[in-house]
Enzyme design. Structure first.
Site, PDB file in Angstrom:
ATOM      1  N   GLY A  11       0.650  -1.249   0.368  1.00  0.00           N
ATOM      2  CA  GLY A  11      -0.022  -0.044   0.366  1.00  0.00           C
ATOM      3  C   GLY A  11       0.701   1.091  -0.288  1.00  0.00           C
ATOM      4  CG  ASP A  66       8.096   3.591  10.895  1.00  0.00           C
ATOM      5  OD1 ASP A  66       7.732   2.483  10.810  1.00  0.00           O
ATOM      6  OD2 ASP A  66       8.746   4.056  12.734  1.00  0.00           O
TER       7      ASP A  66
HETATM    8  P1  ITT Z   1       6.734  -1.413   6.772  1.00  0.00           P
HETATM    9  O1  ITT Z   1       7.080  -0.985   8.043  1.00  0.00           O
HETATM   10  O2  ITT Z   1       7.598  -2.446   6.318  1.00  0.00           O
HETATM   11  O3  ITT Z   1       6.955  -0.710   5.709  1.00  0.00           O
HETATM   12  P2  ITT Z   1       4.254  -1.572   8.120  1.00  0.00           P
HETATM   13  O4  ITT Z   1       2.875  -1.993   8.047  1.00  0.00           O
HETATM   14  O5  ITT Z   1       5.124  -2.550   9.556  1.00  0.00           O
HETATM   15  O6  ITT Z   1       5.520  -1.604   6.801  1.00  0.00           O
HETATM   16  P3  ITT Z   1       4.578   0.711   9.983  1.00  0.00           P
HETATM   17  O7  ITT Z   1       5.253   0.325  10.792  1.00  0.00           O
HETATM   18  O8  ITT Z   1       5.241   2.347   8.723  1.00  0.00           O
HETATM   19  O9  ITT Z   1       4.575  -0.009   8.366  1.00  0.00           O
HETATM   20  O10 ITT Z   1       2.742   0.596  10.248  1.00  0.00           O
HETATM   21  C1  ITT Z   1       2.450   0.871  10.892  1.00  0.00           C
HETATM   22  C2  ITT Z   1       1.060   0.483  11.385  1.00  0.00           C
HETATM   23  O11 ITT Z   1       0.096   0.954  10.633  1.00  0.00           O
HETATM   24  C3  ITT Z   1       0.710  -0.856   9.873  1.00  0.00           C
HETATM   25  O12 ITT Z   1      -0.620  -1.526  10.384  1.00  0.00           O
HETATM   26  C4  ITT Z   1      -0.003  -0.199   8.893  1.00  0.00           C
HETATM   27  O13 ITT Z   1      -0.381  -0.626   8.125  1.00  0.00           O
HETATM   28  C5  ITT Z   1      -0.413   1.464   9.667  1.00  0.00           C
HETATM   29  N1  ITT Z   1      -0.495   2.372   8.790  1.00  0.00           N
HETATM   30  C6  ITT Z   1       1.121   3.078   8.437  1.00  0.00           C
HETATM   31  N2  ITT Z   1       0.307   3.887   6.997  1.00  0.00           N
HETATM   32  C7  ITT Z   1      -1.107   3.953   7.004  1.00  0.00           C
HETATM   33  C8  ITT Z   1      -1.804   4.831   6.553  1.00  0.00           C
HETATM   34  O14 ITT Z   1      -1.469   5.490   5.701  1.00  0.00           O
HETATM   35  N3  ITT Z   1      -3.039   4.434   6.318  1.00  0.00           N
HETATM   36  C9  ITT Z   1      -2.955   3.615   7.508  1.00  0.00           C
HETATM   37  N4  ITT Z   1      -2.400   2.294   8.209  1.00  0.00           N
HETATM   38  C10 ITT Z   1      -1.201   3.236   8.113  1.00  0.00           C
END
Ligand code: ITT
Length: 186
Positions: A11, A66
């Site tokens: 995403g 992040d």
């Molecule tokens: P990577 O660390 O591998 O990049 P991740 O999904 O774990 O992927 P994050 O630690 O940045 O990414 O995200 C923390 C949570 O917040 C995770 O469950 C994401 O799905 C959610 N998140 C991040 N950006 C978001 C957005 O724009 N809209 C909704 N949820 C989001």
């Protein structure tokens, strides 16, 4: 420029590509398995990741993203623990913690880290104020999108077309800073 986005989250790749590809930058998903430390700020997580990538992949242009959802009535939770909360209680658990409380304001934050082959590290920030719904709505986007309504709208992030989410979101704002930087750094 070819930019590798180091993430397990497709995403994020879609959101970055929608902004960067029309400007001539190619975005590819790289799953390099960098250590995501548990740290008190998004910045510290990104800084640590960039240092690891600089040691292990010094010749590539790489990005880390992040992000977290900071809910005011929960003292900023899940915040830097958003991924862990997603894997455990999920969005339904966040809604349950808020119950029927009237105070539902929240903020999404994103920190983008850029590492260039010449060793330059740069961080870009974006945030988006809004509120938490009472029930999830919409099937676009990813993560907590169905439970977050950006300020000034009535639709959740998951109900917004990608370009509209990027226009107001935490990631879109961090991306705008990155685009400005890439434009001025040649
Ligand atoms: P990577 O660390 O591998 O990049 P991740 O999904 O774990 O992927 P994050 O630690 O940045 O990414 O995200 C923390 C949570 O917040 C995770 O469950 C994401 O799905 C959610 N998140 C991040 N950006 C978001 C957005 O724009 N809209 C909704 N949820 C989001």
């Amino acid at each position: 420029m070819e930019l590798g986005l180091v993430t397990s989250n497709a995403g994020k790749v879609h959101e970055l590509a929608a902004v960067l590809e029309p400007l001539g930058h190619e975005v590819t998903q790289r799953e390099l398995g960098y250590p995501e430390v548990q740290a008190p700020t998004l910045e510290a997580v990104v800084e640590f990741g960039l240092e690891w990538l600089a040691q292990h992949h010094p010749d590539e242009a790489l990005l880390i993203d992040d992000a977290g959802l900071f809910v005011d009535a929960l003292g900023g939770f899940p915040g830097v623990y958003s991924r862990h909360a997603w894997d455990t209680i999920g969005p339904a658990g966040v809604l349950a913690l808020l119950g029927n409380g009237e105070e539902r304001s929240a903020e999404f934050r994103c920190v983008l880290g850029l590492l260039l082959p010449d060793g330059v590290h740069q961080l870009f920030h974006g945030s988006c104020r809004g509120s938490i719904t009472r029930v999830p709505r919409g099937d676009g986007g990813f993560g907590y999108d169905p439970i977050f309504i950006p300020k000034g709208d009535e639709r959740t992030f998951a109900e917004l077309p990608l370009a509209e989410k990027n226009g107001v979101s935490h990631r879109g704002r961090a991306l705008a800073e990155l685009v400005e930087y890439l434009g001025t750094s040649g």
